[in-house]
Design a protein around this motif. Sequence first.
Motif, PDB file in Angstrom:
ATOM      1  N   TYR A   1       0.733  -1.341   0.085  1.00 17.59           N
ATOM      2  CA  TYR A   1      -0.096  -0.091   0.109  1.00 17.59           C
ATOM      3  C   TYR A   1       0.849   1.220  -0.177  1.00 17.59           C
ATOM      4  O   TYR A   1       1.691   1.452   0.723  1.00 17.59           O
ATOM      5  CB  TYR A   1      -0.911   0.061   1.140  1.00 17.59           C
ATOM      6  N   THR A   2       0.426   2.306  -0.792  1.00 16.35           N
ATOM      7  CA  THR A   2       1.268   3.615  -0.940  1.00 16.35           C
ATOM      8  C   THR A   2       0.721   4.686  -1.012  1.00 16.35           C
ATOM      9  O   THR A   2      -0.687   4.627  -1.515  1.00 16.35           O
ATOM     10  CB  THR A   2       2.011   3.542  -2.389  1.00 16.35           C
ATOM     11  N   VAL A   3       0.929   5.546   0.047  1.00 15.70           N
ATOM     12  CA  VAL A   3       0.083   6.663   0.261  1.00 15.70           C
ATOM     13  C   VAL A   3       1.105   7.857  -0.002  1.00 15.70           C
ATOM     14  O   VAL A   3       2.180   8.258   0.466  1.00 15.70           O
ATOM     15  CB  VAL A   3      -0.297   6.767   1.645  1.00 15.70           C
ATOM     16  N   CYS A   4       0.445   8.826  -0.837  1.00 10.96           N
ATOM     17  CA  CYS A   4       1.062  10.063  -1.067  1.00 10.96           C
ATOM     18  C   CYS A   4       0.362  11.364  -0.794  1.00 10.96           C
ATOM     19  O   CYS A   4      -0.761  11.265  -1.213  1.00 10.96           O
ATOM     20  CB  CYS A   4       1.389  10.098  -2.661  1.00 10.96           C
ATOM     21  N   PRO A   5       1.135  12.215   0.015  1.00 10.42           N
ATOM     22  CA  PRO A   5       0.322  13.624   0.499  1.00 10.42           C
ATOM     23  C   PRO A   5      -0.277  14.146  -0.523  1.00 10.42           C
ATOM     24  O   PRO A   5      -1.224  14.967  -0.569  1.00 10.42           O
ATOM     25  CB  PRO A   5       1.291  13.891   1.415  1.00 10.42           C
ATOM     26  N   THR A   6       0.758  14.448  -1.696  1.00 14.25           N
ATOM     27  CA  THR A   6       0.462  15.736  -2.609  1.00 14.25           C
ATOM     28  C   THR A   6       0.766  15.066  -4.036  1.00 14.25           C
ATOM     29  O   THR A   6       1.835  15.449  -4.574  1.00 14.25           O
ATOM     30  CB  THR A   6       1.432  16.822  -2.347  1.00 14.25           C
ATOM     31  N   ASP A   7       0.048  14.206  -4.500  1.00 12.87           N
ATOM     32  CA  ASP A   7       0.092  13.578  -5.782  1.00 12.87           C
ATOM     33  C   ASP A   7       1.199  12.500  -5.950  1.00 12.87           C
ATOM     34  O   ASP A   7       1.779  12.200  -4.967  1.00 12.87           O
ATOM     35  CB  ASP A   7       0.588  14.856  -7.005  1.00 12.87           C
ATOM     36  N   SER A   8       1.170  12.000  -7.201  1.00 13.23           N
ATOM     37  CA  SER A   8       1.866  10.593  -7.375  1.00 13.23           C
ATOM     38  C   SER A   8       2.753  10.854  -8.699  1.00 13.23           C
ATOM     39  O   SER A   8       3.222   9.931  -9.211  1.00 13.23           O
ATOM     40  CB  SER A   8       1.056   9.492  -7.353  1.00 13.23           C
ATOM     41  N   VAL A   9       3.464  12.131  -8.909  1.00 13.77           N
ATOM     42  CA  VAL A   9       4.257  12.218 -10.036  1.00 13.77           C
ATOM     43  C   VAL A   9       5.669  11.704  -9.514  1.00 13.77           C
ATOM     44  O   VAL A   9       5.914  11.357  -8.220  1.00 13.77           O
ATOM     45  CB  VAL A   9       4.224  13.883 -10.356  1.00 13.77           C
ATOM     46  N   VAL A  10       6.698  11.527 -10.450  1.00 13.50           N
ATOM     47  CA  VAL A  10       7.895  11.084 -10.196  1.00 13.50           C
ATOM     48  C   VAL A  10       8.733  11.863  -9.234  1.00 13.50           C
ATOM     49  O   VAL A  10       8.632  13.221  -9.344  1.00 13.50           O
ATOM     50  CB  VAL A  10       8.799  10.702 -11.429  1.00 13.50           C
ATOM     51  N   GLY A  11       9.100  11.471  -7.910  1.00 16.24           N
ATOM     52  CA  GLY A  11       9.775  12.285  -7.034  1.00 16.24           C
ATOM     53  C   GLY A  11       8.888  12.505  -6.028  1.00 16.24           C
ATOM     54  O   GLY A  11       9.458  12.972  -5.069  1.00 16.24           O
ATOM     55  N   ALA A  12       7.589  12.306  -6.061  1.00 11.19           N
ATOM     56  CA  ALA A  12       6.634  12.781  -4.959  1.00 11.19           C
ATOM     57  C   ALA A  12       6.835  12.005  -3.699  1.00 11.19           C
ATOM     58  O   ALA A  12       7.438  10.642  -3.968  1.00 11.19           O
ATOM     59  CB  ALA A  12       5.364  12.773  -5.482  1.00 11.19           C
ATOM     60  N   LEU A  13       6.653  12.596  -2.480  1.00 10.01           N
ATOM     61  CA  LEU A  13       6.929  11.882  -1.307  1.00 10.01           C
ATOM     62  C   LEU A  13       5.832  10.832  -1.096  1.00 10.01           C
ATOM     63  O   LEU A  13       4.852  11.026  -1.643  1.00 10.01           O
ATOM     64  CB  LEU A  13       6.570  12.939  -0.250  1.00 10.01           C
ATOM     65  N   ALA A  14       6.193   9.419  -0.747  1.00 10.33           N
ATOM     66  CA  ALA A  14       5.248   8.405  -0.634  1.00 10.33           C
ATOM     67  C   ALA A  14       5.823   7.719   0.362  1.00 10.33           C
ATOM     68  O   ALA A  14       6.915   7.409   0.965  1.00 10.33           O
ATOM     69  CB  ALA A  14       5.667   7.730  -2.148  1.00 10.33           C
ATOM     70  N   TYR A  15       4.744   7.092   1.381  1.00 11.08           N
ATOM     71  CA  TYR A  15       4.834   6.090   2.327  1.00 11.08           C
ATOM     72  C   TYR A  15       4.195   4.900   1.714  1.00 11.08           C
ATOM     73  O   TYR A  15       3.279   4.446   1.466  1.00 11.08           O
ATOM     74  CB  TYR A  15       4.032   6.478   3.475  1.00 11.08           C
ATOM     75  N   LEU A  16       5.210   3.599   2.165  1.00 10.03           N
ATOM     76  CA  LEU A  16       5.039   2.494   1.465  1.00 10.03           C
ATOM     77  C   LEU A  16       4.919   1.470   2.673  1.00 10.03           C
ATOM     78  O   LEU A  16       5.902   1.583   3.665  1.00 10.03           O
ATOM     79  CB  LEU A  16       6.285   1.924   0.505  1.00 10.03           C
ATOM     80  N   VAL A  17       4.230   0.673   2.723  1.00 10.40           N
ATOM     81  CA  VAL A  17       3.898  -0.419   3.821  1.00 10.40           C
ATOM     82  C   VAL A  17       3.438  -1.618   3.115  1.00 10.40           C
ATOM     83  O   VAL A  17       2.487  -1.593   2.290  1.00 10.40           O
ATOM     84  CB  VAL A  17       3.293  -0.052   5.056  1.00 10.40           C
ATOM     85  N   TYR A  18       3.751  -2.737   3.566  1.00  9.46           N
ATOM     86  CA  TYR A  18       3.343  -4.294   3.239  1.00  9.46           C
ATOM     87  C   TYR A  18       2.396  -4.543   4.310  1.00  9.46           C
ATOM     88  O   TYR A  18       2.827  -4.827   5.481  1.00  9.46           O
ATOM     89  CB  TYR A  18       4.456  -5.368   2.985  1.00  9.46           C
ATOM     90  N   GLY A  19       1.213  -4.637   3.949  1.00 14.96           N
ATOM     91  CA  GLY A  19       0.174  -4.894   5.129  1.00 14.96           C
ATOM     92  C   GLY A  19      -1.236  -5.758   4.825  1.00 14.96           C
ATOM     93  O   GLY A  19      -1.270  -6.112   3.812  1.00 14.96           O
ATOM     94  N   LEU A  20      -1.624  -6.003   6.127  1.00 20.55           N
ATOM     95  CA  LEU A  20      -2.945  -7.065   5.891  1.00 20.55           C
ATOM     96  C   LEU A  20      -4.133  -5.977   6.039  1.00 20.55           C
ATOM     97  O   LEU A  20      -4.122  -5.239   6.657  1.00 20.55           O
ATOM     98  CB  LEU A  20      -3.003  -7.812   7.081  1.00 20.55           C
ATOM     99  N   ARG A  21      -5.043  -6.233   4.977  1.00 19.42           N
ATOM    100  CA  ARG A  21      -6.330  -5.792   4.627  1.00 19.42           C
ATOM    101  C   ARG A  21      -7.188  -6.358   5.618  1.00 19.42           C
ATOM    102  O   ARG A  21      -7.724  -7.581   5.648  1.00 19.42           O
ATOM    103  CB  ARG A  21      -6.905  -5.872   3.637  1.00 19.42           C
TER     104      ARG A  21
END
Length: 244
Positions: free
Chosen positions: A84-104
Motif C-alpha cells: 500500500y502506498t500513500v502520497c500526501p501531494t500527488d503521485s508524480v515521479v519524485g513525489a513523497l510516498a509512504y510504503l507499507v506491506y500490510g494486511l487488509r
Amino acid sequence: MGKLVLLDTRLFAPGADLSGASNKVELSSEIEDKETTNYRSGGWKEVIGGLGSAEIAAEGQWEAGDPSKVDDASWSTLGGLGPYTVCPTDSVVGALAYLVYGLRTDYKVGDQVGEVAPWTGTVKSSSPLVRGQIAHPPGAARTATGAGTALDLGAVALGKRMWAGLHVLSAAGTTPSITARIESDDSAGFASPVTRMTFDAATAPGGQIARTDGLAITDTHWRVAWAITGTTPSFMFAVSLGIR
C-alpha cells in the motif's frame, strides 16, 4: 515542502488506485515502549523501543462493478497481504510516498437512506513503514520495454534495505506480461546499472513488494525498469521506493 491543504492525496492498494473513491486517509506509526527501570535509574522511568507497527485507515465513496473500484478491490484483498502506498501531494515521479506491506483487516460499507454510500477500511502493517518517493507515476501507459527516471535516494547503509512497491493498475492486450526490476547506479546517467530486485512477471492487476538483502550498497541513484511482452500490450502501474 511547506504546510499544505490535503487536496490531492493518493492511495494505492495492491492492484487499484483508490484515490478517486477516497476523501480521508490517515497513516499512523508507533514503536512499542518497553520499561527497563531499575534501581540505578535515578528515580526516573526508563524505556527502550520494542515492536513497531503502522496502520492506514481510509474512507470515501463506495463504488463497485470493476476490479479498479473500491468494493471489488476491497473484497479481493480482505484478509490478504499486499503493498500500500500513500502520497500526501500527488503521485508524480519524485513525489513523497509512504510504503507499507500490510494486511487488509476490515471493510465497512453502508449508511442511512439519503446519504452517499460510504466505505471505510483499515490496513495493518506486516513490514516497516517506509518513507520514500514515487519512481513511476500511475498515469503513464507503457507498451514496450523501458526504464524510468533516476532518483537520488542515496546509498543504503549496512543493515538497511531499499524497499519497493509495485502496483499494476491495468493490463491490456493479448497475453500481456510485465516484469519490473529495480536498478541502481553511482550516477544519474545509469551508464552501468545494477539490478537489485526483480518482481515476478505480472499479467493482470495486482501488487508486489521487494527489498534488498540488508548489505551495504554504495550506489546513490535508483530507478525502475521493465520488460513488456505480448501482442499490443499496455500497462498502467505505479512504483514507490524508499530506504528503511
